[in-house]
Design an enzyme around this catalytic site. Sequence first.
Site, PDB file in Angstrom:
ATOM      1  N   LYS A   1       0.835  -1.213   0.000  1.00  0.00           N
ATOM      2  CA  LYS A   1       0.000   0.000   0.000  1.00  0.00           C
ATOM      3  C   LYS A   1       0.866   1.259   0.000  1.00  0.00           C
ATOM      4  O   LYS A   1       0.626   2.189  -0.755  1.00  0.00           O
ATOM      5  CB  LYS A   1      -0.911   0.059   1.247  1.00  0.00           C
ATOM      6  CG  LYS A   1      -1.840  -1.082   1.436  1.00  0.00           C
ATOM      7  CD  LYS A   1      -2.671  -0.909   2.697  1.00  0.00           C
ATOM      8  CE  LYS A   1      -1.873  -0.882   3.992  1.00  0.00           C
ATOM      9  NZ  LYS A   1      -1.173  -2.141   4.309  1.00  0.00           N
TER      10      LYS A   1
ATOM     11  N   ARG B   1      -9.704   0.880   8.115  1.00  0.00           N
ATOM     12  CA  ARG B   1      -9.203  -0.471   8.336  1.00  0.00           C
ATOM     13  C   ARG B   1     -10.197  -1.327   9.099  1.00  0.00           C
ATOM     14  O   ARG B   1      -9.913  -2.486   9.402  1.00  0.00           O
ATOM     15  CB  ARG B   1      -7.895  -0.380   9.115  1.00  0.00           C
ATOM     16  CG  ARG B   1      -6.934  -1.472   8.751  1.00  0.00           C
ATOM     17  CD  ARG B   1      -5.630  -1.274   9.463  1.00  0.00           C
ATOM     18  NE  ARG B   1      -4.815  -0.274   8.825  1.00  0.00           N
ATOM     19  CZ  ARG B   1      -3.497  -0.367   8.708  1.00  0.00           C
ATOM     20  NH1 ARG B   1      -2.860  -1.407   9.160  1.00  0.00           N
ATOM     21  NH2 ARG B   1      -2.819   0.579   8.138  1.00  0.00           N
TER      22      ARG B   1
ATOM     23  N   ARG C   1      11.728  -6.117   4.855  1.00  0.00           N
ATOM     24  CA  ARG C   1      11.597  -4.658   4.664  1.00  0.00           C
ATOM     25  C   ARG C   1      12.593  -3.900   5.535  1.00  0.00           C
ATOM     26  O   ARG C   1      12.808  -4.239   6.701  1.00  0.00           O
ATOM     27  CB  ARG C   1      10.175  -4.218   5.016  1.00  0.00           C
ATOM     28  CG  ARG C   1      10.029  -2.703   4.963  1.00  0.00           C
ATOM     29  CD  ARG C   1       8.609  -2.247   4.958  1.00  0.00           C
ATOM     30  NE  ARG C   1       7.850  -2.688   6.115  1.00  0.00           N
ATOM     31  CZ  ARG C   1       6.557  -2.465   6.270  1.00  0.00           C
ATOM     32  NH1 ARG C   1       5.887  -1.807   5.355  1.00  0.00           N
ATOM     33  NH2 ARG C   1       5.926  -2.898   7.341  1.00  0.00           N
TER      34      ARG C   1
ATOM     35  N   ARG D   1      11.514  -2.018  10.855  1.00  0.00           N
ATOM     36  CA  ARG D   1      10.448  -1.401  11.632  1.00  0.00           C
ATOM     37  C   ARG D   1      10.162  -2.263  12.860  1.00  0.00           C
ATOM     38  O   ARG D   1      10.208  -3.479  12.788  1.00  0.00           O
ATOM     39  CB  ARG D   1       9.178  -1.293  10.767  1.00  0.00           C
ATOM     40  CG  ARG D   1       8.644   0.113  10.695  1.00  0.00           C
ATOM     41  CD  ARG D   1       7.590   0.254   9.654  1.00  0.00           C
ATOM     42  NE  ARG D   1       6.334  -0.386  10.006  1.00  0.00           N
ATOM     43  CZ  ARG D   1       5.232  -0.324   9.268  1.00  0.00           C
ATOM     44  NH1 ARG D   1       5.255   0.346   8.130  1.00  0.00           N
ATOM     45  NH2 ARG D   1       4.133  -0.916   9.627  1.00  0.00           N
TER      46      ARG D   1
ATOM     47  N   ARG E   1      -0.041  -9.108  13.893  1.00  0.00           N
ATOM     48  CA  ARG E   1      -0.590  -8.085  12.976  1.00  0.00           C
ATOM     49  C   ARG E   1      -1.485  -8.730  11.937  1.00  0.00           C
ATOM     50  O   ARG E   1      -2.575  -8.242  11.648  1.00  0.00           O
ATOM     51  CB  ARG E   1       0.548  -7.356  12.250  1.00  0.00           C
ATOM     52  CG  ARG E   1       1.089  -6.200  13.017  1.00  0.00           C
ATOM     53  CD  ARG E   1       2.384  -5.735  12.415  1.00  0.00           C
ATOM     54  NE  ARG E   1       2.231  -4.971  11.190  1.00  0.00           N
ATOM     55  CZ  ARG E   1       3.231  -4.746  10.342  1.00  0.00           C
ATOM     56  NH1 ARG E   1       4.427  -5.253  10.577  1.00  0.00           N
ATOM     57  NH2 ARG E   1       3.025  -4.033   9.267  1.00  0.00           N
TER      58      ARG E   1
HETATM   59  P1  AP5 Z   1       4.985  -1.581   1.767  1.00  0.00           P
HETATM   60  O1  AP5 Z   1       4.685  -0.718   0.588  1.00  0.00           O
HETATM   61  O2  AP5 Z   1       5.773  -0.975   2.884  1.00  0.00           O
HETATM   62  O3  AP5 Z   1       3.648  -2.302   2.291  1.00  0.00           O
HETATM   63  P2  AP5 Z   1       2.425  -1.733   3.133  1.00  0.00           P
HETATM   64  O4  AP5 Z   1       1.204  -2.389   2.610  1.00  0.00           O
HETATM   65  O5  AP5 Z   1       2.462  -0.232   3.156  1.00  0.00           O
HETATM   66  O6  AP5 Z   1       2.804  -2.363   4.526  1.00  0.00           O
HETATM   67  P3  AP5 Z   1       2.748  -1.769   5.995  1.00  0.00           P
HETATM   68  O7  AP5 Z   1       3.428  -2.797   6.855  1.00  0.00           O
HETATM   69  O8  AP5 Z   1       3.322  -0.369   6.053  1.00  0.00           O
HETATM   70  O9  AP5 Z   1       1.262  -1.759   6.259  1.00  0.00           O
HETATM   71  P4  AP5 Z   1       0.628  -1.850   7.630  1.00  0.00           P
HETATM   72  O10 AP5 Z   1      -0.781  -1.745   7.211  1.00  0.00           O
HETATM   73  O11 AP5 Z   1       0.960  -3.012   8.455  1.00  0.00           O
HETATM   74  O12 AP5 Z   1       1.318  -0.656   8.426  1.00  0.00           O
HETATM   75  P5  AP5 Z   1       0.878   0.829   8.672  1.00  0.00           P
HETATM   76  O13 AP5 Z   1       2.083   1.670   8.659  1.00  0.00           O
HETATM   77  O14 AP5 Z   1      -0.256   1.222   7.780  1.00  0.00           O
HETATM   78  O15 AP5 Z   1       5.742  -2.890   1.212  1.00  0.00           O
HETATM   79  C1  AP5 Z   1       6.168  -3.920   2.106  1.00  0.00           C
HETATM   80  C2  AP5 Z   1       7.528  -4.495   1.608  1.00  0.00           C
HETATM   81  O16 AP5 Z   1       7.292  -5.157   0.354  1.00  0.00           O
HETATM   82  C3  AP5 Z   1       8.592  -3.428   1.330  1.00  0.00           C
HETATM   83  O17 AP5 Z   1       9.851  -3.935   1.682  1.00  0.00           O
HETATM   84  C4  AP5 Z   1       8.497  -3.179  -0.192  1.00  0.00           C
HETATM   85  O18 AP5 Z   1       9.737  -2.753  -0.737  1.00  0.00           O
HETATM   86  C5  AP5 Z   1       8.086  -4.559  -0.692  1.00  0.00           C
HETATM   87  N1  AP5 Z   1       7.230  -4.496  -1.876  1.00  0.00           N
HETATM   88  C6  AP5 Z   1       6.223  -3.601  -2.120  1.00  0.00           C
HETATM   89  N2  AP5 Z   1       5.645  -3.873  -3.316  1.00  0.00           N
HETATM   90  C7  AP5 Z   1       6.271  -4.972  -3.812  1.00  0.00           C
HETATM   91  C8  AP5 Z   1       6.111  -5.748  -5.006  1.00  0.00           C
HETATM   92  N3  AP5 Z   1       5.168  -5.464  -5.925  1.00  0.00           N
HETATM   93  N4  AP5 Z   1       6.928  -6.821  -5.173  1.00  0.00           N
HETATM   94  C9  AP5 Z   1       7.878  -7.141  -4.240  1.00  0.00           C
HETATM   95  N5  AP5 Z   1       8.084  -6.446  -3.098  1.00  0.00           N
HETATM   96  C10 AP5 Z   1       7.292  -5.371  -2.888  1.00  0.00           C
HETATM   97  O19 AP5 Z   1       0.271   0.741  10.147  1.00  0.00           O
HETATM   98  C11 AP5 Z   1       1.133   0.495  11.254  1.00  0.00           C
HETATM   99  C12 AP5 Z   1       0.287   0.344  12.515  1.00  0.00           C
HETATM  100  O20 AP5 Z   1      -0.444   1.572  12.781  1.00  0.00           O
HETATM  101  C13 AP5 Z   1      -0.789  -0.735  12.466  1.00  0.00           C
HETATM  102  O21 AP5 Z   1      -0.284  -2.021  12.767  1.00  0.00           O
HETATM  103  C14 AP5 Z   1      -1.780  -0.216  13.514  1.00  0.00           C
HETATM  104  O22 AP5 Z   1      -1.305  -0.466  14.806  1.00  0.00           O
HETATM  105  C15 AP5 Z   1      -1.745   1.281  13.295  1.00  0.00           C
HETATM  106  N6  AP5 Z   1      -2.752   1.727  12.305  1.00  0.00           N
HETATM  107  C16 AP5 Z   1      -2.503   2.259  11.082  1.00  0.00           C
HETATM  108  N7  AP5 Z   1      -3.658   2.572  10.452  1.00  0.00           N
HETATM  109  C17 AP5 Z   1      -4.659   2.228  11.303  1.00  0.00           C
HETATM  110  C18 AP5 Z   1      -6.076   2.283  11.207  1.00  0.00           C
HETATM  111  N8  AP5 Z   1      -6.707   2.761  10.107  1.00  0.00           N
HETATM  112  N9  AP5 Z   1      -6.805   1.841  12.258  1.00  0.00           N
HETATM  113  C19 AP5 Z   1      -6.201   1.370  13.373  1.00  0.00           C
HETATM  114  N10 AP5 Z   1      -4.847   1.270  13.522  1.00  0.00           N
HETATM  115  C20 AP5 Z   1      -4.090   1.700  12.492  1.00  0.00           C
END
Ligand code: AP5
Length: 239
Positions: free
Chosen positions: A30, A105, A144, A178, A189
């Site tokens: 994402k 989410r 990552r 991270r 998660r």
């Molecule tokens: P990346 O692009 O970083 O993936 P992502 O989907 O953004 O993953 P996140 O781990 O950041 O999502 P998340 O939802 O767990 O965390 P968030 O920060 O939102 O890609 C991942 C890896 O794959 C990278 O190394 C990249 O290079 C690689 N990659 C990407 N595309 C690729 C491809 N096509 N092929 C190969 N490799 C690829 O949330 C963190 C925390 O915040 C949550 O756990 C929760 O506690 C809280 N939080 C956030 N939003 C909410 C909400 N709405 N409600 C409640 N709690 C929330």
Amino acid sequence: MTSTAAEGPVAQGGEERRIIVMIGAPGAGKGTQAARLAATLGLPHVSTGKLFRDAVHSQQPLGAQVRSYVESGSLVPDDVTVDVVEQRLRQRDARDGAILDGFPRTRAQAVAFDELLAKTGARVAAALYVEVPTEELMARLTGRRICTLDDQHVYHIVARPPKITGRCDLDGARLEQRHDDKPATLQRRLDQQLPPMYDVVDHYADDGPLFSVRGDQPADDVTDELMGALAAVARSDGA
Ligand code: AP5
């Protein structure tokens, strides 16, 4: 563009505001895709995860409120999350819209967001669901690495290694894993966040334009499919 709040007066809503939500499991890509769409479309990239991590690092009151959730891989309570998004979308740079990465989410967040937008005559223009098989998610998250200066500079030790091991290509800062990508937190998660994510997918399948894209293909191909979906929305809105 990043989710850092810009200075400026409160943004206005309206039908013309382009609100795009990105749905996907942890590690689905994402953030990678939202950054690309934001740059191409000239809209701010609003990541709730980044807003929460920044609040923790800068020791804001919000950080104390959300730290235990974020670091343990649990979802932050809906009311806190919706409030953070509402505040962020009031910033001037979100006047014309935003790419929301990781919000909504839960179904409750999606419903509250619809209500919030409706107050200003706006709506979600498109919900983009990036689908990746669960076994691939683990490999992505354990590999990552993020930049210690800007956590939206994202690498992968195999799929997207930096030119110099352990250093960000863009600013030379140290890369790190991270906190919530450590193996102990990862499974939690996925276990806790996937069921409510499927509810959000169902919500937009019922009530909004939902586009599913295969995320287990090269990142450029994912971007092309997402841009194609947005072009289809634009055509149908203009029709
Ligand atoms: P990346 O692009 O970083 O993936 P992502 O989907 O953004 O993953 P996140 O781990 O950041 O999502 P998340 O939802 O767990 O965390 P968030 O920060 O939102 O890609 C991942 C890896 O794959 C990278 O190394 C990249 O290079 C690689 N990659 C990407 N595309 C690729 C491809 N096509 N092929 C190969 N490799 C690829 O949330 C963190 C925390 O915040 C949550 O756990 C929760 O506690 C809280 N939080 C956030 N939003 C909410 C909400 N709405 N409600 C409640 N709690 C929330």
